[in-house]
Write a protein that holds these residues in place. Structure first.
Motif, PDB file in Angstrom:
ATOM      1  N   LEU A 127       5.439  49.873  30.904  1.00  0.00           N
ATOM      2  CA  LEU A 127       5.905  50.237  29.709  1.00  0.00           C
ATOM      3  C   LEU A 127       6.060  49.200  28.692  1.00  0.00           C
ATOM      4  O   LEU A 127       5.850  49.509  27.292  1.00  0.00           O
ATOM      5  N   HIS A 128       6.337  47.938  29.119  1.00  0.00           N
ATOM      6  CA  HIS A 128       6.318  46.786  28.180  1.00  0.00           C
ATOM      7  C   HIS A 128       4.909  46.803  27.431  1.00  0.00           C
ATOM      8  O   HIS A 128       5.042  46.314  26.208  1.00  0.00           O
ATOM      9  N   TYR A 129       4.014  47.056  28.077  1.00  0.00           N
ATOM     10  CA  TYR A 129       2.597  46.711  27.271  1.00  0.00           C
ATOM     11  C   TYR A 129       2.389  48.061  26.458  1.00  0.00           C
ATOM     12  O   TYR A 129       1.924  48.047  25.546  1.00  0.00           O
ATOM     13  N   THR A 130       2.620  49.129  26.963  1.00  0.00           N
ATOM     14  CA  THR A 130       2.159  50.425  26.440  1.00  0.00           C
ATOM     15  C   THR A 130       3.073  50.608  25.040  1.00  0.00           C
ATOM     16  O   THR A 130       2.608  51.060  23.947  1.00  0.00           O
ATOM     17  N   GLU A 131       4.441  50.069  25.189  1.00  0.00           N
ATOM     18  CA  GLU A 131       5.303  50.104  23.699  1.00  0.00           C
ATOM     19  C   GLU A 131       4.777  48.921  22.832  1.00  0.00           C
ATOM     20  O   GLU A 131       4.696  49.368  21.747  1.00  0.00           O
ATOM     21  N   ARG A 132       4.307  47.827  23.275  1.00  0.00           N
ATOM     22  CA  ARG A 132       3.788  46.882  22.444  1.00  0.00           C
ATOM     23  C   ARG A 132       2.553  47.392  21.685  1.00  0.00           C
ATOM     24  O   ARG A 132       2.272  47.149  20.556  1.00  0.00           O
ATOM     25  N   THR A 178       1.311  50.398  21.171  1.00  0.00           N
ATOM     26  CA  THR A 178       1.532  51.445  20.506  1.00  0.00           C
ATOM     27  C   THR A 178       2.127  50.957  19.368  1.00  0.00           C
ATOM     28  O   THR A 178       1.819  51.526  18.097  1.00  0.00           O
ATOM     29  N   HIS A 179       2.880  50.110  19.050  1.00  0.00           N
ATOM     30  CA  HIS A 179       3.716  49.796  17.966  1.00  0.00           C
ATOM     31  C   HIS A 179       2.944  48.556  17.307  1.00  0.00           C
ATOM     32  O   HIS A 179       3.556  48.024  16.212  1.00  0.00           O
ATOM     33  N   ALA A 206      -4.534  54.803  24.467  1.00  0.00           N
ATOM     34  CA  ALA A 206      -3.377  54.855  23.276  1.00  0.00           C
ATOM     35  C   ALA A 206      -4.027  54.748  22.078  1.00  0.00           C
ATOM     36  O   ALA A 206      -3.216  55.320  21.164  1.00  0.00           O
ATOM     37  N   GLY A 207      -5.302  54.647  21.866  1.00  0.00           N
ATOM     38  CA  GLY A 207      -5.910  54.809  20.448  1.00  0.00           C
ATOM     39  C   GLY A 207      -5.704  53.721  19.665  1.00  0.00           C
ATOM     40  O   GLY A 207      -5.297  53.800  18.322  1.00  0.00           O
ATOM     41  N   ARG A 208      -5.026  52.578  20.094  1.00  0.00           N
ATOM     42  CA  ARG A 208      -4.618  51.454  19.505  1.00  0.00           C
ATOM     43  C   ARG A 208      -5.414  50.082  19.676  1.00  0.00           C
ATOM     44  O   ARG A 208      -6.038  49.984  20.521  1.00  0.00           O
ATOM     45  N   GLU A 209      -5.068  49.024  18.969  1.00  0.00           N
ATOM     46  CA  GLU A 209      -5.561  47.868  18.975  1.00  0.00           C
ATOM     47  C   GLU A 209      -4.427  46.736  19.626  1.00  0.00           C
ATOM     48  O   GLU A 209      -3.358  46.737  19.117  1.00  0.00           O
TER      49      GLU A 209
END
Length: 313
Positions: A185-190, A192-193, A252-255
């Motif tokens: 979750l630490h990585y997915t939140e960062r 994503t945002h 996530a489709g993010r960088e």
């Protein structure tokens, strides 16, 4: 059919282990402090494992073919268990950790970077046990988690009352909201945002295992093999933090955005400036087949993203 006692077993891969043992037709007893009830049909004993008298009283006259200890963190706890289960079980399996190989926490034989670390790097049969250390102090235990596990292994390995195996787990992922460490979750939140992730510039790879695969390996260790000693448990395929981030970013489709830290400074989970990625060759030689991290990690990431409400690619 075997009679199996699981100490802990109320959450995450321990809960899955109990369910799989029961599904395989074994008679299962769960022993814990009563924080959560086991599945229907599973015997439940309530006791504080740190209280030897209470533990022995709860066990009564029961005996087991195997014990799987999910929540043993110190040599003091291991010694209590060794006395309590001596003569009650033929086999004792401890859930241990990759952290026993962390060269930052003990003087260990050097393993060349890039070489998967074998079990003999830490031999519990020869490891020094220090019962006089402040193992009952929560802050001390947290700071000495790896050494606590090494010494717990040593107490049980050096005990002669039963056959002993230590399953040294890689970093456990999967399960979405059930993944109580929060590291994925630490990585997915960062990501994503768009928040920068603190990493080492030359982060070294580590190994992972899916929580369901670890539960299956523990079932195997308790009921399907007579192997003793330490057994490393990790899926095939080591990843460094950048490759982990790339999988999450793609899902996530993010960088992913990274921020470098100096050597020795704290970084995000799974960013390591020291090498201790494990070898799983022994478990394979004993007959256990592992999945590939690359095959299950995208699904594990999707589960975590679903808990945050973020879209996935």
């Amino acid at each position: 059919m075997k009679r199996i006692c699981v100490i802990g077993g109320s959450r995450y891969f321990g809960k899955v282990l109990v369910q799989r043992l029961q599904a395989a037709g074994h008679r299962v007893t769960v022993l814990n402090r009563g924080s959560a009830p086991p599945p229907e049909g599973v015997e439940h004993l309530v006791a504080d494992r740190d209280d030897e008298a209470a533990l022995v009283a709860a066990l009564g006259s029961r005996s087991f073919d195997a014990v799987v200890d999910q929540v043993c963190y110190t040599p003091v706890q291991a010694a209590i268990a060794a006395r309590a289960f001596s003569g009650r079980t033929r086999r004792y399996v401890l859930t241990s950790t990759i952290e026993v190989y962390d060269p930052a926490t003990a003087a260990l034989p050097a393993v060349p970077p890039g070489t998967p670390v074998p079990e003999e790097t830490v031999d519990p049969a020869a490891w020094l046990v220090r019962m006089d250390l402040p193992w009952h102090d929560a802050a001390y235990l947290q700071a000495h988690y790896a050494e606590g596990k090494r010494q717990a292994e040593a107490v049980l390995a050096q005990h002669r009352g039963f056959a002993f195996a230590a399953v040294r787990s890689a970093h456990v992922l999967g399960g979405g909201a059930a993944e109580f460490t929060g590291r994925l979750l630490h990585y997915t939140e960062r990501i994503t945002h768009g928040t920068p992730i603190a990493v080492h510039a030359e982060a070294l790879p580590t190994v992972f295992i899916h929580y369901e695969e670890l539960a299956e390996l523990l079932r195997w260790a308790a009921t399907l093999t007579d192997a003793t000693g330490p057994v490393n448990a990790c899926s095939d395929g080591a990843l460094d933090v950048y490759r982990l981030g790339a999988v999450i970013a793609a899902r996530a489709g993010r960088e992913a955005v990274y921020r470098g830290v100096a050597a020795g400074e704290p970084a995000s989970p799974f960013s390591f400036d020291r090498h201790y990625a494990m070898s799983n060759a022994r478990a394979k030689e004993l007959g256990f087949s592992f999945s590939r991290t690359a095959d299950w990690l995208p699904g594990a990431v999707a589960e975590v993203l679903a808990t945050t409400g973020a879209p996935t690619s």
